[in-house]
Design an enzyme around this catalytic site. Sequence first.
Site, short mmCIF file in Angstrom:
data_model
loop_
_atom_site.label_atom_id
_atom_site.label_comp_id
_atom_site.label_asym_id
_atom_site.label_seq_id
_atom_site.Cartn_x
_atom_site.Cartn_y
_atom_site.Cartn_z
N LYS A 1 0.84 -1.20 0.00
CA LYS A 1 0.00 0.00 0.00
C LYS A 1 0.88 1.25 0.00
O LYS A 1 1.98 1.24 0.57
CB LYS A 1 -0.88 0.04 1.27
CG LYS A 1 -1.91 -1.06 1.39
CD LYS A 1 -2.66 -0.90 2.70
CE LYS A 1 -3.65 -2.03 2.92
NZ LYS A 1 -4.81 -1.93 2.02
N ASP B 1 -7.79 -2.75 10.45
CA ASP B 1 -8.13 -3.85 9.55
C ASP B 1 -8.56 -5.10 10.30
O ASP B 1 -8.91 -6.10 9.68
CB ASP B 1 -6.95 -4.15 8.62
CG ASP B 1 -7.40 -4.62 7.25
OD1 ASP B 1 -8.55 -4.32 6.87
OD2 ASP B 1 -6.61 -5.29 6.56
N ARG C 1 -9.97 -11.87 2.32
CA ARG C 1 -10.79 -13.00 1.85
C ARG C 1 -10.03 -14.32 2.03
O ARG C 1 -10.66 -15.37 2.18
CB ARG C 1 -11.20 -12.77 0.40
CG ARG C 1 -10.08 -12.69 -0.60
CD ARG C 1 -10.46 -11.98 -1.88
NE ARG C 1 -10.58 -10.54 -1.64
CZ ARG C 1 -10.91 -9.65 -2.59
NH1 ARG C 1 -11.16 -10.07 -3.83
NH2 ARG C 1 -11.01 -8.38 -2.32
#
Length: 462
Positions: free
Chosen positions: A239, A250, A313
Amino acid sequence: MLEQTLDCFVVLEVESKPVHPVRPDGLDAWLATLPADQAGFVRGSQFEAKPGELRLLPGDGGVAGAVLGLGTDTSPFVFGGLPLQLPSEPAWRLEPGDYDLDTALLGYALGTYRYGRFREARPLPRLRCPAGHEASLAQASAVNMARDLINTPANLLGPVELADFTVSLAKRYGAAAAVVADDALRQAYPTVAAVGAGSSRPPRVVTFRWQGKSAHAASPLVSLCGKGVCFDTGGYDLKPSSAMLRMKKDMGGAASVLGLARMIMDADLPVRLVVRLGCVENSVSGHAMRPSDVIVTRSGLSVEVGNTDAEGRLVLCDLLDEASKEQPAILIDCATLTGAARVALGPDLPALFCNDDAWAALALRCGNTVHDPMWRLPLWAGYDDWLKSPVADLNNVASKPMAGAVVAGLYLQRFVKPQVPWIHIDLYAWNDAARPGRPEGGEAMTIRALFAALNERFAVPS
């Protein structure tokens, strides 16, 4: 973090001054009950009973009370500004009016929250809380616990610390907890292990099981899964620095799941509850997963890593596979999963994905009722092919730069048994600016709505 004692409330009869909550259509009638000098002061100050508008009422020797405008607002947040508006002494009490007292107490409690680990906050005014309203305070404690977790700096809350906190919460409610680490984790949860491999702080999966006092072996099983990425650098798909500034949040999905679990246990819902958290840090090192790596998941499906910053995910998919095999009555996961959901819906409106229309309708209705809203986005099957990979069963990111939140939901759906009702919440877990009842910083979104839905579906009728 665990205690959340809410010292801003006093239950005993103590000396207190009144706060009069008033709506515009009741303002004239209320003014008529005041002494002439107080009524004249309120009129002269151009008080209109707008939401959150406050006036201190003059009296002999100082302040005699206060009036709070409600407008047409029925949310808890119209009371959320009171802790910062009222003088800290003496104690205060809410006078009867056109509002719900439980909602008001919840809003006041949410408005008192401050992350105070490093700075001493000024004393807040105390509010009398009549007996019989403990449920509202329990909900506020659960929300504030989740806020504390999200706001804790990542150097103090890594994967091990998050797992340890979860075990402490489970023990508080007599739940049986288990932590999986090291070789056992690599075997049982390979995608969680892959995400955490780049960090010197080892990953953990923590699970706990609880059962309500009136629940039994055939009672509904409620299964909760949370993304606990304690800090996210993005991995090799690094990032930019500006995007890392809030990445301690997060693990907001895991914090929200713990807040929801606490509400369920405090209310002693007649259910069986199982909570699973994937606790990791997504870092860069010689051991970190790389773009184009292939991981064989717990389910047996192979996943090509198209982007190491789509790690959430990967954390969730092994948990969902394990959870759905238990055939729960409802499976819920919460995660700060995609920026695409924020682009679509903004920071205040979490995205709801659901494979069951009845559960989706219930969650949306309860969200609107308790002022904890969300918005449904589709699990659009037409985009499922975007997850194809030439070397594995699927990729963890789409081949097209569109519908990112939908595609993330479709990825997770591959790991949920079709017959299992499933809710996926993609949330922001943060307030960008302070508002009444919603201080800047970590936020537990949708958990009051989800608790209301679970309570409506599973609570024993009184």
